[in-house]
Design a protein around this motif. Structure first.
Motif, PDB file in Angstrom:
ATOM      1  N   GLN A 171      -0.279   4.871  -4.051  1.00 42.71           N
ATOM      2  CA  GLN A 171       0.626   4.650  -3.190  1.00 42.71           C
ATOM      3  C   GLN A 171       2.097   5.721  -3.335  1.00 42.71           C
ATOM      4  O   GLN A 171       3.114   5.907  -3.007  1.00 42.71           O
TER       5      GLN A 171
ATOM      6  N   HIS B  71      -6.412  -0.995  -7.300  1.00 41.65           N
ATOM      7  CA  HIS B  71      -5.407  -0.740  -6.397  1.00 41.65           C
ATOM      8  C   HIS B  71      -5.955  -0.879  -5.409  1.00 41.65           C
ATOM      9  O   HIS B  71      -5.371   0.473  -4.916  1.00 41.65           O
ATOM     10  N   TRP B  72      -6.979  -0.631  -4.788  1.00 42.27           N
ATOM     11  CA  TRP B  72      -7.585  -0.683  -3.713  1.00 42.27           C
ATOM     12  C   TRP B  72      -8.446   1.139  -3.032  1.00 42.27           C
ATOM     13  O   TRP B  72      -8.663   1.201  -1.734  1.00 42.27           O
TER      14      TRP B  72
ATOM     15  N   ASN C 245      -6.520  -6.103  -7.831  1.00 45.05           N
ATOM     16  CA  ASN C 245      -5.159  -6.397  -7.179  1.00 45.05           C
ATOM     17  C   ASN C 245      -5.679  -6.678  -6.217  1.00 45.05           C
ATOM     18  O   ASN C 245      -6.248  -6.254  -4.972  1.00 45.05           O
ATOM     19  N   GLU C 246      -5.260  -8.326  -5.853  1.00 40.65           N
ATOM     20  CA  GLU C 246      -5.643  -8.687  -4.284  1.00 40.65           C
ATOM     21  C   GLU C 246      -6.701  -8.902  -4.115  1.00 40.65           C
ATOM     22  O   GLU C 246      -7.040  -7.665  -2.734  1.00 40.65           O
TER      23      GLU C 246
ATOM     24  N   CYS D 201      -7.184  -8.653   0.081  1.00 42.55           N
ATOM     25  CA  CYS D 201      -6.940  -6.972   0.437  1.00 42.55           C
ATOM     26  C   CYS D 201      -8.110  -6.303   0.963  1.00 42.55           C
ATOM     27  O   CYS D 201      -8.186  -6.439   2.006  1.00 42.55           O
TER      28      CYS D 201
ATOM     29  N   LEU E  91      -8.819  -8.011   4.507  1.00 44.56           N
ATOM     30  CA  LEU E  91      -8.712  -6.350   5.007  1.00 44.56           C
ATOM     31  C   LEU E  91      -9.098  -4.938   5.487  1.00 44.56           C
ATOM     32  O   LEU E  91      -9.404  -4.113   6.725  1.00 44.56           O
TER      33      LEU E  91
ATOM     34  N   ASN F 239       1.310 -12.112  -6.744  1.00 45.96           N
ATOM     35  CA  ASN F 239       1.513 -10.790  -5.593  1.00 45.96           C
ATOM     36  C   ASN F 239       2.299 -12.400  -4.249  1.00 45.96           C
ATOM     37  O   ASN F 239       1.187 -12.710  -3.668  1.00 45.96           O
TER      38      ASN F 239
ATOM     39  N   TYR G 246       4.822 -12.761  -1.357  1.00 48.69           N
ATOM     40  CA  TYR G 246       5.484 -11.786  -0.181  1.00 48.69           C
ATOM     41  C   TYR G 246       6.050 -13.146   0.667  1.00 48.69           C
ATOM     42  O   TYR G 246       7.397 -12.913   1.507  1.00 48.69           O
ATOM     43  N   PHE G 247       5.563 -13.735   1.571  1.00 47.87           N
ATOM     44  CA  PHE G 247       5.601 -15.029   2.118  1.00 47.87           C
ATOM     45  C   PHE G 247       5.139 -16.053   2.648  1.00 47.87           C
ATOM     46  O   PHE G 247       3.669 -15.644   1.925  1.00 47.87           O
TER      47      PHE G 247
ATOM     48  N   GLN H 184       3.279 -19.085   5.401  1.00 48.38           N
ATOM     49  CA  GLN H 184       3.161 -19.240   7.115  1.00 48.38           C
ATOM     50  C   GLN H 184       3.050 -20.308   7.692  1.00 48.38           C
ATOM     51  O   GLN H 184       2.471 -22.160   6.276  1.00 48.38           O
TER      52      GLN H 184
ATOM     53  N   GLU I 239       3.906  -8.884  -8.267  1.00 48.36           N
ATOM     54  CA  GLU I 239       4.808  -7.918  -6.995  1.00 48.36           C
ATOM     55  C   GLU I 239       5.560  -8.960  -6.692  1.00 48.36           C
ATOM     56  O   GLU I 239       4.813 -10.582  -6.425  1.00 48.36           O
TER      57      GLU I 239
ATOM     58  N   TRP J 153       8.121  -5.863  -6.758  1.00 47.94           N
ATOM     59  CA  TRP J 153       7.245  -4.312  -5.841  1.00 47.94           C
ATOM     60  C   TRP J 153       8.592  -3.783  -4.649  1.00 47.94           C
ATOM     61  O   TRP J 153       8.924  -4.567  -4.325  1.00 47.94           O
TER      62      TRP J 153
HETATM   63  C1  GBH Z   1       0.901  -5.568  -1.878  1.00 49.16           C
HETATM   64  O1  GBH Z   1       0.188  -6.498  -1.394  1.00 49.16           O
HETATM   65  C2  GBH Z   1       0.361  -4.837  -2.296  1.00 49.16           C
HETATM   66  O2  GBH Z   1      -0.436  -5.086  -3.555  1.00 49.16           O
HETATM   67  C3  GBH Z   1       1.015  -3.423  -2.450  1.00 49.16           C
HETATM   68  O3  GBH Z   1       0.413  -2.036  -2.576  1.00 49.16           O
HETATM   69  C4  GBH Z   1       1.912  -3.114  -0.906  1.00 49.16           C
HETATM   70  O4  GBH Z   1       2.514  -2.236  -0.854  1.00 49.16           O
HETATM   71  C5  GBH Z   1       2.982  -4.753  -1.487  1.00 49.16           C
HETATM   72  O5  GBH Z   1       1.719  -5.836  -1.011  1.00 49.16           O
HETATM   73  C6  GBH Z   1       3.875  -4.557   0.056  1.00 49.16           C
HETATM   74  O6  GBH Z   1       2.917  -4.491   1.427  1.00 49.16           O
HETATM   75  O7  GBH Z   1      -0.440 -11.111   7.547  1.00 49.16           O
HETATM   76  O8  GBH Z   1      -2.982 -11.429   7.688  1.00 49.16           O
HETATM   77  O9  GBH Z   1      -2.000  -9.893   5.886  1.00 49.16           O
HETATM   78  C7  GBH Z   1       0.675  -7.675   0.225  1.00 49.16           C
HETATM   79  C8  GBH Z   1      -0.600  -7.621   1.113  1.00 49.16           C
HETATM   80  C9  GBH Z   1       0.130  -8.421   2.762  1.00 49.16           C
HETATM   81  C10 GBH Z   1      -1.232  -9.895   1.603  1.00 49.16           C
HETATM   82  C11 GBH Z   1       0.556 -10.442   3.983  1.00 49.16           C
HETATM   83  C12 GBH Z   1      -1.314 -11.168   2.865  1.00 49.16           C
HETATM   84  C13 GBH Z   1      -0.227 -11.740   4.623  1.00 49.16           C
HETATM   85  C14 GBH Z   1      -1.802 -12.116   6.288  1.00 49.16           C
HETATM   86  N1  GBH Z   1      -0.536  -9.004   1.817  1.00 49.16           N
HETATM   87  N2  GBH Z   1      -0.377 -10.684   4.117  1.00 49.16           N
HETATM   88  S1  GBH Z   1      -1.607 -10.940   7.362  1.00 49.16           S
END
Ligand code: GBH
Length: 461
Positions: free
Chosen positions: A26, A127-128, A171-172, A175, A179, A301, A303-304, A306, A367, A414
């Motif tokens: 990144q 990290h991926w 990392n994750e 994902c 993903l 890590n 973020y949100f 649901q 993160e 992050w």
């Molecule tokens: C992180 O991943 C990463 O480690 C980082 O590299 C990245 O830049 C950062 O987040 C910001 O995105 O909507 O089905 O994907 C977070 C990835 C995103 C995984 C939200 C879970 C929710 C389910 N996350 N996701 S979905």
């Protein structure tokens, strides 16, 4: 919840770590220098339509050449920890074989620079960015990749463990597996659900093999762990189909990783769900003992969160394929530029729940952050009120979790810099520091100054 800086600082325990995080692909750029070969992300970025605007990591933030100035920036922001990832194909260009001296030299210099500035280095091994040559050999769906990862990990460990105390294997992995191999949203862009489930097991096996070997070779007491992405899955109502949808989301998103890592077994309900689709995890004798090798720190890590429902729009509870419906419904909260809802209490609920279901495991927030599209002023400064408020509400959520008994040892934002946001390219900006991609000029945003002040208040409280 408290919002004043002094109040918030006072709620966090002594010794609490403050830091920032990035990942190699990144920010580094310099994808074809010093012997580095393509990873799956170099390849994926060339697939038409895969990444927003055809963006790629060839240049990114030019961190590879600007590293000393970036470390000075971390120092200026008063952060005591820097979490970065190592590019596998710099260190081991073919995904197997010996170390590439020119590639590891970059991380050697980075670690020395951090230590010289009094910043604690935190290495993420993966990290991926899987070597493309290993993807060509089958990638994470094949078992051999786990062994390749452990070998690569030891190359990095042998070079840096004299100076690096804290290590994250993956990392994750959700994902990487989902993903990457099920939804096609990330490299390598596959859509094969059974293969993705195999990838889950091989990622966890790779983590376990690497952890066992690093532990065995550790020159002193080190902190070794893994970082998971997790969230709270709320049921839309008390109705059985909604509770079932939330259970499935939590099973595939969190327990499929936490249970084998901590308890040494895959969750029976998830195994049964997968079996009903004819899918199984490729577990061999001894794998779960390896995967559950004790870790010292769990990285989270967040973020949100649901809300999930088990009803389709037409009210049915099974889809055309006869599988149970599971879909998200809005919580009706404000959203970030990613269109992700802002749900700080989901963070508290997650951390408290992990501390109860998986006790005795110290956690660090590896993160947490948000993307907003605020424009800079003429000097390049961004008054990112939304991101600053996000940090406040989420750090308050961490303090709430600590009040409720969760053992949280630190918080890494992050991200240090605006950077290559995977499939969203450079369009989405998560940095606490603005990057002008024309000039590569870095300008700390209001949120960076806020975190600097907060960390300072906390140290002197
Ligand atoms: C992180 O991943 C990463 O480690 C980082 O590299 C990245 O830049 C950062 O987040 C910001 O995105 O909507 O089905 O994907 C977070 C990835 C995103 C995984 C939200 C879970 C929710 C389910 N996350 N996701 S979905």
């Amino acid at each position: 919840t408290t919002t004043s800086e002094a109040d918030l600082a006072a709620r966090l325990p002594s010794g609490f770590r403050w830091g920032v995080a990035t990942s190699a692909y990144q920010i580094e750029g310099a994808v074809d220098v010093d012997g580095r070969t393509p990873s799956i992300w170099d390849t994926f970025c060339r697939v038409p339509g895969a990444v927003h605007a055809g963006d790629h990591g060839d240049v990114a933030c030019e961190h590879y050449t600007r590293m000393p100035a970036d470390v000075a920036l971390i120092k200026d922001l008063g952060m005591d920890t820097y979490r970065f990832s190592v590019s596998w194909t710099r260190v081991q260009p073919h995904g197997r074989g010996g170390v590439n001296p020119a590639g590891i030299a970059f991380y050697d210099r980075l670690v020395d620079e951090l230590l010289a500035q009094g910043i604690d280095p935190w290495v993420t091994l993966y990290h991926w960015d899987l070597p493309q040559e290993l993807e060509d050999a089958g990638g994470w769906p094949v078992r051999d990749t786990a062994y390749r990862f452990a070998d690569y990990s030891m190359l990095v460990f042998d070079a840096l463990s004299d100076r690096v105390d804290t290590w994250t294997t993956l990392n994750e992995p959700w994902c990487s597996a989902m993903l990457g191999y099920a939804y096609g949203a990330h490299a390598p862009g596959k859509r094969d659900y059974p293969a993705a489930v195999s990838a889950v097991h091989h990622l966890l096996l790779g983590h376990g093999l690497a952890t066992e070997r690093m532990r065995e070779a550790a020159p002193r007491k080190l902190d070794i762990g893994i970082t998971l992405n997790a969230a709270t899955a709320y049921p839309a109502s008390d109705a059985a189909p909604d509770r079932e949808a939330a259970r499935r989301a939590d099973g595939m998103g969190a327990r499929l990783y936490l249970d084998p890592l901590v308890h040494g077994r895959y969750p029976a309900d998830v195994i049964a769900d997968l079996a009903s689709e004819g899918i199984s995890l490729p577990v061999e004798d001894g794998d779960l003992a390896t995967i559950s090798t004790p870790i010292d720190v769990l990285g989270i890590n967040y973020y949100f969160s649901q809300k999930f429902t088990g009803y389709a729009e037409d009210g049915s509870t099974v889809d055309a394929a006869g599988l149970p419906v599971s879909r998200t419904v809005p919580l009706d909260r404000p959203r970030t530029a990613m269109d992700w809802e802002i749900v700080p209490e989901g963070f508290t609920d997650l951390l408290v729940r992990i501390s109860k279901d998986y006790p005795g495991l110290p956690m660090v927030i590896t993160e947490n952050g948000s993307a907003f599209d605020d424009e800079p002023d003429a000097s390049g400064f961004v008054a990112d009120e939304g991101r600053t408020a996000y940090f406040t509400s989420h750090l308050s959520a961490v303090a709430d979790a600590i009040d409720q008994g969760a053992d949280i040892r630190g918080y890494l934002a992050w991200s240090l810099l605006d950077n290559f946001e995977w499939a969203y390219g450079y369009e989405k900006r998560f940095g606490i520091v603005r990057v002008d991609y024309d000039t590569q000029k870095r300008t700390p945003k209001q949120s960076a100054l806020y975190l600097r002040d907060l960390a300072q208040q906390h140290r002197t409280r």
